[in-house]
Enzyme design. Structure first.
Site, PDB file in Angstrom:
ATOM      1  N   THR A 112      -3.260  -2.065   6.982  1.00  0.00           N
ATOM      2  CA  THR A 112      -4.038  -3.210   6.503  1.00  0.00           C
ATOM      3  C   THR A 112      -3.458  -4.537   6.998  1.00  0.00           C
ATOM      4  O   THR A 112      -2.275  -4.616   7.293  1.00  0.00           O
ATOM      5  CB  THR A 112      -3.989  -3.179   4.962  1.00  0.00           C
ATOM      6  OG1 THR A 112      -4.684  -2.020   4.539  1.00  0.00           O
ATOM      7  CG2 THR A 112      -4.585  -4.393   4.315  1.00  0.00           C
ATOM      8  N   ASP A 125      -7.364  -0.742  -2.478  1.00  0.00           N
ATOM      9  CA  ASP A 125      -6.918  -1.909  -3.264  1.00  0.00           C
ATOM     10  C   ASP A 125      -7.270  -3.231  -2.585  1.00  0.00           C
ATOM     11  O   ASP A 125      -7.363  -4.266  -3.242  1.00  0.00           O
ATOM     12  CB  ASP A 125      -5.404  -1.853  -3.482  1.00  0.00           C
ATOM     13  CG  ASP A 125      -4.645  -1.830  -2.155  1.00  0.00           C
ATOM     14  OD1 ASP A 125      -5.084  -1.106  -1.222  1.00  0.00           O
ATOM     15  OD2 ASP A 125      -3.635  -2.526  -2.025  1.00  0.00           O
ATOM     16  N   THR A 146      -0.199  -4.313   1.032  1.00  0.00           N
ATOM     17  CA  THR A 146      -0.530  -3.203   1.921  1.00  0.00           C
ATOM     18  C   THR A 146       0.241  -1.975   1.469  1.00  0.00           C
ATOM     19  O   THR A 146       1.401  -2.077   1.082  1.00  0.00           O
ATOM     20  CB  THR A 146      -0.193  -3.513   3.395  1.00  0.00           C
ATOM     21  OG1 THR A 146      -0.421  -2.320   4.172  1.00  0.00           O
ATOM     22  CG2 THR A 146       1.240  -3.960   3.589  1.00  0.00           C
TER      23      THR A 146
HETATM   24  N1  ASP Z   1      -3.954  -0.506   1.025  1.00  0.00           N
HETATM   25  C1  ASP Z   1      -4.865   0.048   1.993  1.00  0.00           C
HETATM   26  C2  ASP Z   1      -5.780   1.023   1.316  1.00  0.00           C
HETATM   27  O1  ASP Z   1      -5.337   1.777   0.496  1.00  0.00           O
HETATM   28  C3  ASP Z   1      -4.181   0.720   3.107  1.00  0.00           C
HETATM   29  C4  ASP Z   1      -3.136  -0.120   3.782  1.00  0.00           C
HETATM   30  O2  ASP Z   1      -2.550  -1.000   3.180  1.00  0.00           O
HETATM   31  O3  ASP Z   1      -2.884   0.066   4.951  1.00  0.00           O
HETATM   32  O4  ASP Z   1      -6.931   1.041   1.647  1.00  0.00           O
END
Ligand code: ASP
Length: 343
Positions: free
Chosen positions: A208, A239, A259
Site C-alpha cells: 500500500t 483497512d 500499511t
Molecule cells: N493494508 C492493506 C490491506 O490490507 C495492504 C497493505 O498495506 O499493503 O489492504
C-alpha cells in the site's frame, strides 16, 4: 561600525530570524510504499536505486506543495498520485490481483482541520483512487462509496473511467498464480484456508501507499491508497479506506497512514488508536506509534507499519516487519529515504 562587521551582524540576524521563523511555522511530510519482508539481499543495486528514486520523487512532490504554502491535503494527494502511477507499489498502476484475476482498489483521505473524510472501496476503473476519495470528501454528502456506486459518482464528477486490465503487471500476476497454488488446496471458508492465507509471504499481502502532512497553517492531513491483498475474495475491503483504521488525521493529535495486514488494522483501529494515545494520554507520536505497532500488533501477528506526523512537524515511521518503503522531509529535516530495517 565597519562594513564587514555590519555584514556579519546582518547575516547572523537573517540566520536567526530564519531559524525562529522555521521554528514557528513547521511543515512536514512523510510517505510510505508498504511494509513487509523487504530484505536487501533480494534487491539488485539498480532496483534499490529505482525504488529510492521513486520514493524521493513522491516525497519531493508533496514537499513542494507545502513549501509553496499549499494545503496538507494537496501535498498528500500529490505524493500519493506519484506512487499510484508507479508500478513498484501496490496502488493504482501496480495494484495486486484479486482471486478472480482483476483489480479492486481502495483509498481514503482525511482533513485534520475538521475530520472531514472521503473514501472509496473496490473501485475497478479509476486510475487514481486517492483523487476520487478526495472528490467524495469535497463533493458528496457521504464519507465512503464502494464499487459501482463509487464509479457512478466518478463519472458524474467527470473522472474518466479506464479498463481494469490497464492495472495488469506480469510480476503481480505471477504472485497471484503462486498465491492460488498455496490457497487452492483448502476450501475458501475453512480454517486451513485461513492458515494458508496467513502464511502467504508479506509481499503478496502488502505494498500500500500513503502520505501524511503538516502544512504551514498548522493543518494535518492523511491519505492511503491500495490494491489490497493478492488473491483477496468476495469484495474484500481492507483497512486503507476505513477511516480510523488505515487513515486518520485531526489537528488535535496527529495524522497517520498505515500499511500492513488490513484485517488486524481494522480490528485494532490502528490509526485512530495512535492519535487517541497522543490526545488523551499525552504520548509523543513516537511513543504512541511504538506502542500500537510493536506492543499491540506485533505479538498477535499484526504485521505492518505506519507513518505519523504531528502539528509540531515531528515525524515517526514505526514498523514491525523487516522493512517499509518510506521517506520524509520537513522544513528542518533533509530528505530521508528508507527501505530496510537499518535504512
Ligand atoms: N493494508 C492493506 C490491506 O490490507 C495492504 C497493505 O498495506 O499493503 O489492504
Amino acid at each position: 561600525m565597519n562594513t564587514s562587521l555590519l555584514a556579519i551582524f546582518a547575516s547572523s540576524f537573517f540566520a536567526l530570524s530564519h531559524s525562529v521563523l522555521a521554528a514557528e511555522t513547521p511543515f512536514a511530510i512523510a510517505i510510505h510504499g508498504g511494509a513487509g519482508t523487504i530484505e536487501k539481499a533480494k534487491f539488485t543495486p539498480e532496483q534499490e536505486k529505482a525504488y529510492r528514486a521513486k520514493l524521493t520523487e513522491a516525497v519531493e512532490a508533496g514537499y513542494k506543495v507545502l513549501d509553496q504554502g499549499g494545503e496538507s491535503l494537496d501535498a498528500v494527494t500529490a505524493a500519493i498520485t506519484v506512487l499510484e502511477q508507479s508500478t513498484y507499489f501496490n496502488a493504482g498502476r501496480g495494484a495486486v490481483y484479486t482471486y478472480d484475476g482483476s483489480h479492486e482498489l481502495d483509498a481514503s483521505i482525511m482533513d485534520g482541520r475538521n475530520r472531514e473524510a472521503g473514501a472509496v472501496a473496490g473501485v475497478k476503473h479509476v486510475e487514481s483512487p486517492i483523487s476520487l476519495a478526495r472528490l467524495v470528501m469535497d463533493n458528496s454528502v457521504h464519507v465512503m462509496l464502494s464499487g459501482q456506486g463509487a464509479e457512478e459518482f466518478a463519472k458524474e464528477q467527470g473522472v474518466e473511467l479506464i479498463e481494469n486490465n490497464l492495472f495488469d503487471t506480469e510480476f503481480r500476476y505471477k504472485a497471484l498464480l503462486k498465491a492460488k497454488q498455496k490457497l487452492d488446496k483448502a476450501k475458501a471458508t475453512s480454517k486451513e484456508y485461513q492458515a494458508a492465507h496467513k502464511a502467504l509471504p508479506d509481499s503478496y499481502k502488502m505494498g500500500t501507499v500513503g502520505a501524511v502532512a503538516l502544512d504551514k497553517n498548522g493543518n494535518l492531513a492523511a491519505g492511503t491508497s491500495t490494491g489490497g491483498m493478492t488473491a483477496k475474495r468476495y469484495g474484500r475491503i481492507g483497512d486503507a479506506p476505513v477511516i480510523g483504521a488505515g487513515t486518520f488525521a485531526e489537528n488535535a493529535s496527529c495524522a497517520v497512514s498505515a500499511t500492513g495486514h488490513g484485517e488486524y488494522f481494522i480490528r485494532y483501529n490502528v490509526a485512530s488508536d495512535i492519535c487517541a494515545r497522543v490526545k488523551y494520554q499525552n504520548k509523543t507520536i513516537e511513543q504512541a506509534g511504538d506502542e500500537v505497532i510493536n506492543k499491540v500488533l506485533a505479538p498477535i501477528g499484526g504485521t505492518g507499519g505506519v507513518i505519523i506526523v504531528d502539528t509540531k512537524g515531528n515525524i515517526s515511521l514505526p514498523f514491525n516487519t523487516s522493512g517499509m518503503y518510506r521517506a520524509s522531509k520537513s522544513n528542518t529535516q533533509a530528505t530521508y529515504v528508507g527501505i530496510f530495517n537499518d535504512e
